[in-house]
Design a protein around this motif. Structure first.
Motif, PDB file in Angstrom:
ATOM      1  N   GLU A  74       0.858  -1.178   0.000  1.00  0.00           N
ATOM      2  CA  GLU A  74       0.000   0.000   0.000  1.00  0.00           C
ATOM      3  C   GLU A  74       0.895   1.228   0.000  1.00  0.00           C
ATOM      4  O   GLU A  74       1.365   1.676   1.031  1.00  0.00           O
ATOM      5  CB  GLU A  74      -0.939  -0.015   1.214  1.00  0.00           C
ATOM      6  CG  GLU A  74      -2.055   1.001   1.110  1.00  0.00           C
ATOM      7  CD  GLU A  74      -3.137   0.788   2.167  1.00  0.00           C
ATOM      8  OE1 GLU A  74      -4.263   1.213   1.923  1.00  0.00           O
ATOM      9  OE2 GLU A  74      -2.840   0.197   3.235  1.00  0.00           O
ATOM     10  N   ASP A  75       1.148   1.741  -1.218  1.00  0.00           N
ATOM     11  CA  ASP A  75       2.164   2.769  -1.422  1.00  0.00           C
ATOM     12  C   ASP A  75       3.514   2.294  -0.906  1.00  0.00           C
ATOM     13  O   ASP A  75       4.229   2.998  -0.187  1.00  0.00           O
ATOM     14  CB  ASP A  75       1.753   4.098  -0.787  1.00  0.00           C
ATOM     15  CG  ASP A  75       0.873   4.923  -1.712  1.00  0.00           C
ATOM     16  OD1 ASP A  75       0.771   4.572  -2.907  1.00  0.00           O
ATOM     17  OD2 ASP A  75       0.286   5.912  -1.250  1.00  0.00           O
ATOM     18  N   GLU A  76       3.833   1.067  -1.291  1.00  0.00           N
ATOM     19  CA  GLU A  76       5.097   0.442  -0.900  1.00  0.00           C
ATOM     20  C   GLU A  76       5.671  -0.304  -2.101  1.00  0.00           C
ATOM     21  O   GLU A  76       4.954  -0.647  -3.034  1.00  0.00           O
ATOM     22  CB  GLU A  76       4.869  -0.552   0.236  1.00  0.00           C
ATOM     23  CG  GLU A  76       4.336   0.065   1.512  1.00  0.00           C
ATOM     24  CD  GLU A  76       3.899  -1.002   2.497  1.00  0.00           C
ATOM     25  OE1 GLU A  76       4.683  -1.322   3.405  1.00  0.00           O
ATOM     26  OE2 GLU A  76       2.778  -1.508   2.343  1.00  0.00           O
ATOM     27  N   THR A  77       6.971  -0.556  -2.041  1.00  0.00           N
ATOM     28  CA  THR A  77       7.630  -1.321  -3.092  1.00  0.00           C
ATOM     29  C   THR A  77       8.346  -2.520  -2.490  1.00  0.00           C
ATOM     30  O   THR A  77       8.688  -2.530  -1.307  1.00  0.00           O
ATOM     31  CB  THR A  77       8.658  -0.461  -3.857  1.00  0.00           C
ATOM     32  OG1 THR A  77       9.684  -0.047  -2.941  1.00  0.00           O
ATOM     33  CG2 THR A  77       8.003   0.759  -4.475  1.00  0.00           C
ATOM     34  N   THR A  78       8.558  -3.509  -3.327  1.00  0.00           N
ATOM     35  CA  THR A  78       9.371  -4.659  -2.942  1.00  0.00           C
ATOM     36  C   THR A  78      10.075  -5.172  -4.185  1.00  0.00           C
ATOM     37  O   THR A  78       9.583  -4.969  -5.305  1.00  0.00           O
ATOM     38  CB  THR A  78       8.507  -5.765  -2.300  1.00  0.00           C
ATOM     39  OG1 THR A  78       9.367  -6.754  -1.710  1.00  0.00           O
ATOM     40  CG2 THR A  78       7.599  -6.438  -3.321  1.00  0.00           C
ATOM     41  N   VAL A  79      11.221  -5.793  -4.006  1.00  0.00           N
ATOM     42  CA  VAL A  79      12.007  -6.281  -5.140  1.00  0.00           C
ATOM     43  C   VAL A  79      12.066  -7.799  -5.086  1.00  0.00           C
ATOM     44  O   VAL A  79      12.336  -8.386  -4.033  1.00  0.00           O
ATOM     45  CB  VAL A  79      13.432  -5.679  -5.141  1.00  0.00           C
ATOM     46  CG1 VAL A  79      14.262  -6.278  -6.277  1.00  0.00           C
ATOM     47  CG2 VAL A  79      13.369  -4.161  -5.272  1.00  0.00           C
ATOM     48  N   GLY A  88       3.322  -1.134  -5.343  1.00  0.00           N
ATOM     49  CA  GLY A  88       1.914  -1.271  -4.987  1.00  0.00           C
ATOM     50  C   GLY A  88       1.331   0.057  -4.560  1.00  0.00           C
ATOM     51  O   GLY A  88       1.865   0.720  -3.665  1.00  0.00           O
ATOM     52  N   ARG A  89       0.219   0.454  -5.208  1.00  0.00           N
ATOM     53  CA  ARG A  89      -0.386   1.751  -4.912  1.00  0.00           C
ATOM     54  C   ARG A  89      -1.532   1.616  -3.918  1.00  0.00           C
ATOM     55  O   ARG A  89      -2.294   0.651  -3.936  1.00  0.00           O
ATOM     56  CB  ARG A  89      -0.950   2.393  -6.188  1.00  0.00           C
ATOM     57  CG  ARG A  89       0.041   2.624  -7.320  1.00  0.00           C
ATOM     58  CD  ARG A  89       1.287   3.392  -6.918  1.00  0.00           C
ATOM     59  NE  ARG A  89       1.039   4.532  -6.052  1.00  0.00           N
ATOM     60  CZ  ARG A  89       0.726   5.748  -6.477  1.00  0.00           C
ATOM     61  NH1 ARG A  89       0.608   6.009  -7.754  1.00  0.00           N
ATOM     62  NH2 ARG A  89       0.527   6.725  -5.614  1.00  0.00           N
ATOM     63  N   ALA A  90      -1.670   2.619  -3.061  1.00  0.00           N
ATOM     64  CA  ALA A  90      -2.878   2.770  -2.259  1.00  0.00           C
ATOM     65  C   ALA A  90      -4.001   3.144  -3.223  1.00  0.00           C
ATOM     66  O   ALA A  90      -3.786   3.918  -4.161  1.00  0.00           O
ATOM     67  CB  ALA A  90      -2.697   3.854  -1.210  1.00  0.00           C
ATOM     68  N   ASP A  91      -5.184   2.572  -3.025  1.00  0.00           N
ATOM     69  CA  ASP A  91      -6.280   2.857  -3.942  1.00  0.00           C
ATOM     70  C   ASP A  91      -6.667   4.323  -3.868  1.00  0.00           C
ATOM     71  O   ASP A  91      -6.693   4.919  -2.793  1.00  0.00           O
ATOM     72  CB  ASP A  91      -7.488   1.969  -3.624  1.00  0.00           C
ATOM     73  CG  ASP A  91      -8.622   2.197  -4.592  1.00  0.00           C
ATOM     74  OD1 ASP A  91      -8.401   1.991  -5.806  1.00  0.00           O
ATOM     75  OD2 ASP A  91      -9.713   2.600  -4.152  1.00  0.00           O
ATOM     76  N   ARG A  92      -6.996   4.899  -5.018  1.00  0.00           N
ATOM     77  CA  ARG A  92      -7.350   6.321  -5.035  1.00  0.00           C
ATOM     78  C   ARG A  92      -8.787   6.574  -4.589  1.00  0.00           C
ATOM     79  O   ARG A  92      -9.192   7.709  -4.393  1.00  0.00           O
ATOM     80  CB  ARG A  92      -7.158   6.906  -6.437  1.00  0.00           C
ATOM     81  CG  ARG A  92      -8.083   6.338  -7.494  1.00  0.00           C
ATOM     82  CD  ARG A  92      -7.897   7.027  -8.816  1.00  0.00           C
ATOM     83  NE  ARG A  92      -8.812   6.500  -9.824  1.00  0.00           N
ATOM     84  CZ  ARG A  92      -9.117   7.113 -10.948  1.00  0.00           C
ATOM     85  NH1 ARG A  92      -8.595   8.300 -11.203  1.00  0.00           N
ATOM     86  NH2 ARG A  92      -9.946   6.569 -11.818  1.00  0.00           N
ATOM     87  N   GLY A  93      -9.578   5.519  -4.431  1.00  0.00           N
ATOM     88  CA  GLY A  93     -10.951   5.659  -3.972  1.00  0.00           C
ATOM     89  C   GLY A  93     -11.055   5.443  -2.479  1.00  0.00           C
ATOM     90  O   GLY A  93     -10.072   5.474  -1.743  1.00  0.00           O
ATOM     91  N   LYS A  98      -5.725   8.862   0.562  1.00  0.00           N
ATOM     92  CA  LYS A  98      -4.522   9.652   0.334  1.00  0.00           C
ATOM     93  C   LYS A  98      -3.455   8.682  -0.142  1.00  0.00           C
ATOM     94  O   LYS A  98      -3.296   7.604   0.411  1.00  0.00           O
ATOM     95  CB  LYS A  98      -4.054  10.328   1.629  1.00  0.00           C
ATOM     96  CG  LYS A  98      -5.005  11.393   2.152  1.00  0.00           C
ATOM     97  CD  LYS A  98      -4.465  12.007   3.435  1.00  0.00           C
ATOM     98  CE  LYS A  98      -5.414  13.053   3.989  1.00  0.00           C
ATOM     99  NZ  LYS A  98      -4.926  13.620   5.262  1.00  0.00           N
ATOM    100  N   ARG A  99      -2.753   9.074  -1.162  1.00  0.00           N
ATOM    101  CA  ARG A  99      -1.662   8.220  -1.581  1.00  0.00           C
ATOM    102  C   ARG A  99      -0.485   9.052  -2.044  1.00  0.00           C
ATOM    103  O   ARG A  99      -0.635  10.201  -2.468  1.00  0.00           O
ATOM    104  CB  ARG A  99      -2.107   7.244  -2.653  1.00  0.00           C
ATOM    105  CG  ARG A  99      -2.545   7.831  -3.974  1.00  0.00           C
ATOM    106  CD  ARG A  99      -3.015   6.672  -4.848  1.00  0.00           C
ATOM    107  NE  ARG A  99      -3.127   7.001  -6.259  1.00  0.00           N
ATOM    108  CZ  ARG A  99      -3.272   6.098  -7.190  1.00  0.00           C
ATOM    109  NH1 ARG A  99      -3.310   4.814  -6.879  1.00  0.00           N
ATOM    110  NH2 ARG A  99      -3.377   6.432  -8.448  1.00  0.00           N
TER     111      ARG A  99
END
Length: 201
Positions: A74-79, A88-93, A98-99
């Protein structure tokens, strides 16, 4: 399919899903055999954003997902294996959504890796392209689900892409119609599916 990785782009459960079914669904996801794991971004329904009397809380949903061995982004990355970066994005709805700006999520990533964005709603393609992302995967639309919703969605651009695959510069965008629908137990547009993506170096 013997997948290396499974990516869930949200709305795996719905506002009227019972707590028992939510637990069973998450357990089923956790049982999928993969090389590098199962990764999950929330959709606009997963946290019961629209339910007057939710059957479970957002915290219970999060605990159940993680206990099943699934990683939430949720607004985080992993390799993965030093080759693929998942963004990975936090949903805009949802309520009080807030993202972060995507540029802040990729600034520490290696540009030599494949950057794949998981974003429930097909949006911000230009931003993803401008930051150097290679692919963006989404769901949300159900390809319209019931005619003529998909036609209107495409005509009026409710989302950047209603269904399928398109190329925008160096960005590959894929929107799946999903394994089920929303609200009504019927589908007249497209089909139920999961998408297999083969990356070739």
């Amino acid at each position: 399919q013997n997948p290396d990785v499974v990516l869930i782009v949200g709305d795996f459960v719905d506002d009227d899903t019972t707590k028992e079914d939510m637990i069973r669904c998450c357990a089923a996801l956790g049982e999928i055999k993969t090389t590098y794991g199962v990764y999950y971004v929330y959709g606009n329904h997963d946290k019961n954003n629209y339910a007057a009397k939710p059957n479970y809380s957002a915290e219970e949903m999060e605990d159940t997902i993680t206990q099943a061995g699934i990683q939430i982004l949720e607004d985080e990355t992993t390799v993965i294996n030093q080759e693929i970066a998942l963004i990975g994005r936090a949903d805009r709805g949802g309520r009080n959504a807030k993202r972060k700006d995507i540029s802040s999520l990729v600034k520490e990533l290696n540009p030599e890796q494949e950057w794949i964005v998981l974003d429930h709603q097909p949006s911000e393609y230009k931003k993803a392209e401008n930051t150097g992302c290679d692919m963006i995967l989404s769901g949300h639309t159900h390809a319209g689900q019931i005619w003529p919703v998909g036609l209107f969605a495409s005509l009026f651009h409710f989302d950047e892409l209603n269904y399928g695959e398109q190329k925008q510069g160096n960005l590959d965008a894929i929107v799946t119609s999903g394994i089920a629908g929303w609200g009504y137990p019927i589908r007249t547009e497209k089909h139920s599916e999961y998408v297999v993506v083969n990356l070739i170096s």
